[in-house]
Design an enzyme around this catalytic site. Sequence first.
Site, PDB file in Angstrom:
ATOM      1  N   ARG A 117      59.530  30.505  -1.419  1.00 52.65           N
ATOM      2  CA  ARG A 117      58.259  30.461  -2.179  1.00 52.65           C
ATOM      3  C   ARG A 117      57.621  31.856  -2.299  1.00 52.65           C
ATOM      4  O   ARG A 117      56.400  31.997  -2.297  1.00 52.65           O
ATOM      5  CB  ARG A 117      57.238  29.518  -1.528  1.00 52.65           C
ATOM      6  CG  ARG A 117      57.628  28.060  -1.520  1.00 52.65           C
ATOM      7  CD  ARG A 117      57.689  27.474  -2.938  1.00 52.65           C
ATOM      8  NE  ARG A 117      57.717  26.037  -2.903  1.00 52.65           N
ATOM      9  CZ  ARG A 117      58.822  25.318  -2.704  1.00 52.65           C
ATOM     10  NH1 ARG A 117      59.991  25.919  -2.550  1.00 52.65           N
ATOM     11  NH2 ARG A 117      58.750  24.002  -2.701  1.00 52.65           N
ATOM     12  N   SER A 177      52.815  20.539  -2.949  1.00 50.39           N
ATOM     13  CA  SER A 177      52.651  20.961  -1.555  1.00 50.39           C
ATOM     14  C   SER A 177      51.515  21.974  -1.478  1.00 50.39           C
ATOM     15  O   SER A 177      51.527  22.976  -2.182  1.00 50.39           O
ATOM     16  CB  SER A 177      53.915  21.659  -1.050  1.00 50.39           C
ATOM     17  OG  SER A 177      55.016  20.815  -1.125  1.00 50.39           O
ATOM     18  N   GLU A 182      50.289  27.420   0.110  1.00 53.38           N
ATOM     19  CA  GLU A 182      51.261  27.813  -0.905  1.00 53.38           C
ATOM     20  C   GLU A 182      50.524  28.037  -2.234  1.00 53.38           C
ATOM     21  O   GLU A 182      50.956  28.827  -3.053  1.00 53.38           O
ATOM     22  CB  GLU A 182      52.271  26.671  -1.044  1.00 53.38           C
ATOM     23  CG  GLU A 182      53.508  27.003  -1.802  1.00 53.38           C
ATOM     24  CD  GLU A 182      54.026  25.825  -2.587  1.00 53.38           C
ATOM     25  OE1 GLU A 182      53.514  25.577  -3.689  1.00 53.38           O
ATOM     26  OE2 GLU A 182      54.943  25.159  -2.099  1.00 53.38           O
TER      27      GLU A 182
HETATM   28  N1  EPU Z   1      57.320  14.612   6.638  1.00 52.50           N
HETATM   29  C1  EPU Z   1      56.545  13.801   7.434  1.00 52.50           C
HETATM   30  N2  EPU Z   1      55.376  13.320   6.910  1.00 52.50           N
HETATM   31  C2  EPU Z   1      54.975  13.595   5.656  1.00 52.50           C
HETATM   32  C3  EPU Z   1      55.779  14.414   4.844  1.00 52.50           C
HETATM   33  C4  EPU Z   1      56.951  14.913   5.377  1.00 52.50           C
HETATM   34  O1  EPU Z   1      56.862  13.519   8.549  1.00 52.50           O
HETATM   35  O2  EPU Z   1      53.894  13.122   5.265  1.00 52.50           O
HETATM   36  C5  EPU Z   1      58.575  15.159   7.206  1.00 52.50           C
HETATM   37  C6  EPU Z   1      59.750  14.214   7.189  1.00 52.50           C
HETATM   38  O3  EPU Z   1      60.456  14.423   8.391  1.00 52.50           O
HETATM   39  C7  EPU Z   1      60.628  14.712   6.078  1.00 52.50           C
HETATM   40  C8  EPU Z   1      60.333  16.187   6.102  1.00 52.50           C
HETATM   41  O4  EPU Z   1      58.969  16.305   6.490  1.00 52.50           O
HETATM   42  O5  EPU Z   1      61.969  14.429   6.322  1.00 52.50           O
HETATM   43  C9  EPU Z   1      60.513  16.866   4.774  1.00 52.50           C
HETATM   44  O6  EPU Z   1      59.735  16.200   3.812  1.00 52.50           O
HETATM   45  P1  EPU Z   1      60.085  16.290   2.256  1.00 52.50           P
HETATM   46  O7  EPU Z   1      61.514  16.005   2.058  1.00 52.50           O
HETATM   47  O8  EPU Z   1      59.102  15.458   1.518  1.00 52.50           O
HETATM   48  O9  EPU Z   1      59.919  17.829   1.935  1.00 52.50           O
HETATM   49  P2  EPU Z   1      58.828  18.924   2.334  1.00 52.50           P
HETATM   50  O10 EPU Z   1      59.480  19.907   3.234  1.00 52.50           O
HETATM   51  O11 EPU Z   1      57.568  18.292   2.807  1.00 52.50           O
HETATM   52  C10 EPU Z   1      59.494  20.564   0.436  1.00 52.50           C
HETATM   53  C11 EPU Z   1      58.811  21.303  -0.667  1.00 52.50           C
HETATM   54  C12 EPU Z   1      58.531  20.383  -1.845  1.00 52.50           C
HETATM   55  C13 EPU Z   1      59.847  19.819  -2.332  1.00 52.50           C
HETATM   56  C14 EPU Z   1      60.495  19.055  -1.164  1.00 52.50           C
HETATM   57  C15 EPU Z   1      61.850  18.516  -1.522  1.00 52.50           C
HETATM   58  C16 EPU Z   1      57.564  23.055   0.442  1.00 52.50           C
HETATM   59  C17 EPU Z   1      56.219  23.564   0.833  1.00 52.50           C
HETATM   60  N3  EPU Z   1      57.568  21.872  -0.177  1.00 52.50           N
HETATM   61  O12 EPU Z   1      58.570  19.607   0.923  1.00 52.50           O
HETATM   62  O13 EPU Z   1      57.986  21.183  -2.880  1.00 52.50           O
HETATM   63  O14 EPU Z   1      59.660  18.946  -3.440  1.00 52.50           O
HETATM   64  O15 EPU Z   1      60.681  19.959  -0.045  1.00 52.50           O
HETATM   65  O16 EPU Z   1      62.766  19.548  -1.562  1.00 52.50           O
HETATM   66  O17 EPU Z   1      58.565  23.731   0.663  1.00 52.50           O
HETATM   67  C18 EPU Z   1      55.959  21.944  -3.886  1.00 52.50           C
HETATM   68  O18 EPU Z   1      56.293  23.086  -3.573  1.00 52.50           O
HETATM   69  O19 EPU Z   1      54.874  21.736  -4.490  1.00 52.50           O
HETATM   70  C19 EPU Z   1      56.792  20.818  -3.501  1.00 52.50           C
HETATM   71  C20 EPU Z   1      56.431  19.561  -3.733  1.00 52.50           C
END
Ligand code: EPU
Length: 338
Positions: free
Chosen positions: A164, A238, A334
């Site tokens: 990012r 995010s 972010e």
């Molecule tokens: N999780 C929780 N609770 C929550 C959300 C997430 O426990 O409420 C944990 C779970 O263990 C899950 C892990 O976090 O397995 C990862 O969650 P998720 O797959 O939803 O991905 P993220 O790391 O929260 C990132 C990006 C998203 C992108 C997703 C999918 C960042 C800041 N965010 O989210 O990007 O869509 O991966 O690849 O890196 C964005 O940048 O606006 C965005 C939505």
Amino acid sequence: MNVLQNQSLKSYNTFGLEAYAKFFVAVSTVDELKKVLQQPELKDLPRFILGGGSNILLTKNFDGLVIKNSIKGIEQLQEDDKHVWLKVGSGEVWHELVLHTINQGWGGMENLSLIPGQVGAAPMQNIGAYGVELEASFESLEAVDMQTAEVRSFNKDECNFGYRESVFKTSLKGQYCIVSVTFKLNKKPALNISYGDIKRTLDDMQVWEPTVKDVSAAVIKIRQSKLPDPKVLGNSGSFFKNPEIPKEQFEALQQYFPLIPSYPTPSGLVKVPAGWLIEQAGWKGKRIGNTGSHAQQALVLVNYGGATGQEIYQLALDIQASVKEKFGITIVPEVNMV
Ligand code: EPU
């Protein structure tokens, strides 16, 4: 050039926050942009470039000039038997570009389906989702120097992409307006379905030999199930980045929180999902006034309607403080604060 005064930005930011720009001008060509930048009576104003408004938090009125980027166009520059190069105006809508490439069967952007915003913002923060980042299909970009109005091109190395991150968010922040991005797409795509949710969704869809279209459809399905549609509920995806912490700190935390999820990073640091930290700190689905942390994805802060930028900002500070207190980790926004 039609410079508007006291323009509401409510319909120009996906949080749906009310804030006014003292001056506002939309540009649809590079020449128009250059003219605006060189206009003597506008030259000394603070300026910011507005794309799709999907990654900004407007905390107050903007006492300067907002330049709305509406530079369009998709041009095929060249192709060989493996690749095709597309030069795209930075004001194109990101997802419409993704659909265009998918309809041709070209690979590279399918995992980045349905990300809100415009093409110019994509390299700015090296957008990423489901195991793929923009830099994988990025070739180069052109940007206009906000001071001199000269066009300069940047190759991939010069953009200095990170998680990012790019040079446009760090050392060159505010200095350039990206006007076009050139992508290199694959005519014989190698799909990336390593991300657990994609594999599961394709299985649910009973797709055993996926195409780029199938992967895109799976990504759209996952996003729609977790991430609120900004047209229905104001948000900017995010809100925080996933923090990267030293291995020793991670192992110490693991003693207390054995279920803490993590991903290794190339630098040797450990990435921890901010959504998990925020959920564990008790914020998931919690509503404070007209703001809150989303019930399906704690990392997404939402405007239930009528919230101010200051209220969202305060919520972000409170979440940040409680994650720091519980885990000793500072989570960093972010989204860009304006
Ligand atoms: N999780 C929780 N609770 C929550 C959300 C997430 O426990 O409420 C944990 C779970 O263990 C899950 C892990 O976090 O397995 C990862 O969650 P998720 O797959 O939803 O991905 P993220 O790391 O929260 C990132 C990006 C998203 C992108 C997703 C999918 C960042 C800041 N965010 O989210 O990007 O869509 O991966 O690849 O890196 C964005 O940048 O606006 C965005 C939505």
